[in-house]
Design an enzyme around this catalytic site. Structure first.
Site, PDB file in Angstrom:
ATOM      1  N   CYS A 290       0.827  -0.775   0.415  1.00 49.63           N
ATOM      2  CA  CYS A 290       0.047   0.109  -1.076  1.00 49.63           C
ATOM      3  C   CYS A 290       0.504   1.284   0.042  1.00 49.63           C
ATOM      4  CB  CYS A 290      -1.357   0.159   1.142  1.00 49.63           C
ATOM      5  SG  CYS A 290       0.009  -0.200   2.869  1.00 49.63           S
ATOM      6  N   HIS A 458      -2.113   1.529   7.038  1.00 52.71           N
ATOM      7  CA  HIS A 458      -2.508   1.322   5.686  1.00 52.71           C
ATOM      8  C   HIS A 458      -1.765   2.774   5.363  1.00 52.71           C
ATOM      9  CE1 HIS A 458      -3.691  -0.080   1.755  1.00 52.71           C
ATOM     10  NE2 HIS A 458      -4.532   1.281   2.260  1.00 52.71           N
ATOM     11  N   ASN A 478      -6.969   6.529  -0.924  1.00 50.75           N
ATOM     12  CA  ASN A 478      -6.988   5.075  -0.551  1.00 50.75           C
ATOM     13  C   ASN A 478      -6.700   3.633  -1.191  1.00 50.75           C
ATOM     14  OD1 ASN A 478      -6.759   1.972   0.408  1.00 50.75           O
ATOM     15  ND2 ASN A 478      -8.570   2.337   1.771  1.00 50.75           N
TER      16      ASN A 478
END
Length: 813
Positions: A290, A458, A478
């Site tokens: 990520c 994250h 995201n």
């Protein structure tokens, strides 16, 4: 940002979107509608005066939503045949041959033309398609004519003079590694060394060459430094290129759905390297990277906003305009900043897919666009495969861009955090284009994550920072391209959004509810509460000068912990000429990593400590107190900022430190400065050394002079020195004991002058280590008495003598 340029981008993307929409090419239409909307959002941020701009944004996004079902239902066009792909490869061979031809690289050009001819003739004999045969024969004829024209001067004697002026093939030469950005490859700013340098930059020491050679091998594969010669890398081949190292290892999640490896032409009829650089189009899948995908996103957003090549400049082959291009032969080269220098990573274009033909790696929402998947593959190759242990954006962005990493911990006991000052700094620097930013969540329960729409540990890309009537906002993406914040100012918040605020942020909650692209606004206060760390990557072009030193710290040098002694720590002298108005000097310590396990379980806690000791060596960690103390963190990068306000010469000692030294480490110290400076290792003036192994035991553990009855029982050594000169004496004993020593003059040869003495001591008794340094000790005979502070403290000790003239030692007691 240029509002007019962004408006033109929006018009161009909208035109392409409508065109693809009418042609039934819905996937591409969706891509361009999204890009048109994003260009309008940025244009409004830059002060665009276009009327009804928000309506247009909503119109494009609504069309995206409407086309999604059409994309799902539309059958795909048949893929190109093997023979059509051979024609594309032949065209690429000719294109590359023409480039070499133009440069005067005759033999390279002839070789490529010849291979193109052979491929055309072979494919023509295999296919029954007359149209394709004609195209192949025509291309073969053109390539053959040019190859013969080039060969003719090389074979005719009367043309020797002419051919002598044509470049013939010479083997590429790889000289010593470049210390910084290669002047042949990129031209952001001149990195001039304050040390000895040649016309092309800084020279290497033998130690530096060995460090960079050693750390070129990462996870068992050698990644050589990127050199100017690599711009001549060959990319065209008659057959699809295959990486000689084979396929990348897959992650456990990939393996559960993996079907096969495919090339781009197996997925789409029109593979392209880049349609347009966009953060909105990047999508992470099941690879646990990520932070890397977030890093790609903000690099793309930066390139788009400021029209400066950042991420697209690292992938090859490139056309004459420096734009990366699709290679039908399947070979690519990516330049990544790894272990001290930019390095060359070669990959093929084979990508993993599942049983439905869906990619199992990160990709662009425009399936024909390859740059996301290929740059990720290059990084995953270096990291040992798609079974990536995870990273942070400081590490990833430094690898992608070479920008300077910094970490701001918002909930740390060891690092102060000012919410207001941090926002002001981020706001100003972000909009100037000085910094790339990501934010990462910390550990949270599944229930907390579900409640707030956040993913634990994250990374999120920061796409925008805004302030409106005292309210402060951050726009985040995201990397999954779905799952958004559910708190205040989310798309479902009916309480806090006002028409005025919606207009200012170009945000319509109703439109956002229709499509979850993973992009959302969050207040700065909520980000500070629910996120853990902000990662910054600073543009090195902010600094006029830079240099670096690559070195090794052997695990055998000194104690495991440097809590009591810095005598064996690497130390550097930094001398800065500060102008009127002040200046900033940043020092980046980067530990080289060569093994995936080391990357996954980083147990090396490194830091840099700054002392104001006029560039002299520091022996005790707290004496003198550090000018800037370091926080020991298990990240490969540590940034120290030195702010100068007083004009004149400032001299510092920089000390590399570790929490617990377990292994030999290789590292780079890079200095960035807005003003002139010099930077070098602190040299040792001593050329000779001698060690005495002794011990305090029984009666000889007599303690310090406070204990007169027993002090006289301590070990006594005598040393003879024939010439006046510098002397360093170091005593090392058990860490649990405070130790010290005395030096007593027995006899002096000749007139000692101002350097004579009767008795000297190492000063206060200290835990485990003490020293005495004499700039000029007169020639003569001296006794030295090492002791612990208290009697009966038994254990071994080392007594080290460092000098420039021979020393004779004997034990008297």
């Amino acid at each position: 940002m240029d509002a007019s340029a962004l408006e033109r981008d929006a018009v161009q993307f909208a035109r392409l979107a409508v065109q693809r929409d009418h042609e039934g090419r819905y996937s591409e239409a969706v891509f361009y509608y999204k890009e048109a909307a994003q260009a309008l959002i940025y244009a409004e941020m830059a002060g665009s005066s276009l009327e009804r701009i928000q309506e247009k944004i909503n119109e494009y996004l609504e069309r995206v939503q409407a086309l999604h079902s059409a994309v799902q239902s539309k059958s795909t066009d048949p893929l190109k045949s093997k023979h059509q792909l051979d024609l594309e490869r032949a065209h690429f061979l000719v294109t590359q041959a023409f480039d070499e031809d133009e440069k005067g690289n005759v033999e390279d050009a002839i070789e490529l033309y010849t291979e193109a001819v052979e491929l055309c003739l072979k494919t023509s004999s295999e296919t029954a398609d007359k149209t394709l045969q004609n195209k192949l024969k025509q291309l073969a004829r053109q390539a053959l004519d040019r190859a013969e024209a080039l060969s003719e001067p090389l074979t005719k004697p009367f043309c020797k003079l002419k051919s002598a002026n044509m470049k013939t093939k010479t083997p590429p030469v790889r000289t010593h590694f470049p210390l910084g950005p290669n002047p042949f490859v990129e031209k952001p700013q001149a990195f001039i060394s304050p040390q000895s340098c040649d016309a092309q930059g800084q020279k290497y020491t033998a130690e530096e060459i060995e460090v960079l050679r050693t750390t070129s091998k990462i996870n068992g594969v050698e990644y050589v430094p990127f050199m100017s010669v690599d711009l001549r890398e060959r990319f065209a081949y008659p057959m699809p290129f295959c990486d000689r190292l084979g396929k990348l290892p897959l992650s456990p999640k990939q393996k559960t759905t993996f079907s096969k490896w495919v090339r781009p032409e197996d997925l789409t009829n029109n593979p392209t390297m880049i349609y347009t650089v966009s953060s909105f189009s990047i999508k992470q899948t099941i690879v646990s990277d990520c932070s890397f995908v977030a890093s790609l996103a903000i690099s793309a957003a930066y390139e788009r906003r400021f029209n400066k090549k950042l991420i697209t400049s690292i992938i090859y082959p490139q056309n004459k305009d420096g734009e990366p291009e699709y290679n039908p032969c399947g070979k690519y080269m990516v330049k990544l900043h790894l272990n001290g220098v930019p390095r060359k990573v070669i990959i093929d274009d084979q990508l993993p897919v599942d049983h439905k033909g869906e990619l199992l790696c990160s990709y662009s929402n425009n399936k024909s666009e390859l740059w996301v998947s290929l740059i990720e593959k290059a990084y995953m190759k270096v990291m040992g495969g798609y079974d990536f242990p995870g990273s942070n954006s400081n590490i990833d962005l430094h690898a992608l861009t070479g920008w300077i990493p910094e970490r701001i911990a918002m909930h740390s006991d060891s690092q102060t955090f000012s919410k207001d000052n941090s926002f002001r700094m981020l706001y100003q620097r972000f909009h100037k284009g000085d910094v790339l930013i990501t934010a990462s969540t910390g550990v949270m329960t599944e229930a907390e994550g579900e409640k707030w729409g956040l993913v634990p540990t994250h990374a999120y890309a920061v796409l925008d920072i805004r302030e409106f009537k005292g309210l402060r906002f951050i726009q985040l993406k995201n990397p999954w391209s779905h799952l958004r914040w559910k708190g205040r100012y989310s798309e479902n918040d009916v309480k806090n959004w006002t028409p005025e605020l919606q207009k200012y942020l170009n945000f319509d909650p109703r439109t956002a509810q229709k499509i979850d692209n993973g992009i959302f606004w969050i207040s700065w206060d909520d980000l500070c509460q629910y996120y853990d760390v902000v990662y910054l990557s600073w543009n090195p072009a902010l600094f006029k000068e830079s240099t670096c030193i690559h070195s090794t710290w052997d695990a055998k040098q000194g104690p495991v912990k440097d809590a009591y002694s810095l005598a064996n720590n690497p130390q550097y002298k930094l001398e800065v000429q500060c102008p009127q108005g002040g200046a900033a000097v940043w020092v980046l310590l980067s530990r080289h990593i060569t093994d995936k396990d080391d990357f996954a379980n980083n147990r090396e806690f490194i830091t840099m400590v700054v002392y104001k000791t006029d560039g002299k060596k520091v022996y005790y960690p707290a004496d003198p107190p550090p000018y800037i103390d370091g926080i020991r963190i298990n990240s490969p990068h540590y940034l120290t900022k030195i702010k100068l306000t007083t004009p004149g010469t400032h001299t510092f000692t920089l000390v590399v430190s570790q929490y617990e030294k377990q292994n030999t480490i290789h590292y780079t110290v890079r200095v960035y400065s807005a003003c002139s400076f010099t930077f070098s290792k602190i040299p040792s003036p001593y050329t000779l050394s001698k060690r005495i192994n002794g011990k305090w035991s029984g009666q000889s553990a007599g303690g310090c002079g406070n204990f007169q009855e027993t002090h006289k029982n301590n070990p006594i050594y005598q040393f003879h020195i024939d010439k006046t000169g510098p002397l360093l004496i170091e005593l090392r004993g058990p860490r649990q004991y405070s130790v010290g020593f005395e030096v007593v003059a027995v006899s002096i040869m000749g007139d000692p002058g101002p350097h004579g003495f009767q008795r000297k001591s190492s000063g206060d008794y200290r835990c485990g280590f003490c020293y005495l340094e004499l700039e000029n000790i007169p020639a003569g005979i001296f006794n030295i008495i090492p002791s612990t502070f208290l009697p009966k403290q038994e254990g071994p000790f080392f007594l080290d003598f460092n000098s420039t003239v021979p020393i004779k030692t004997t034990q008297l007691q």
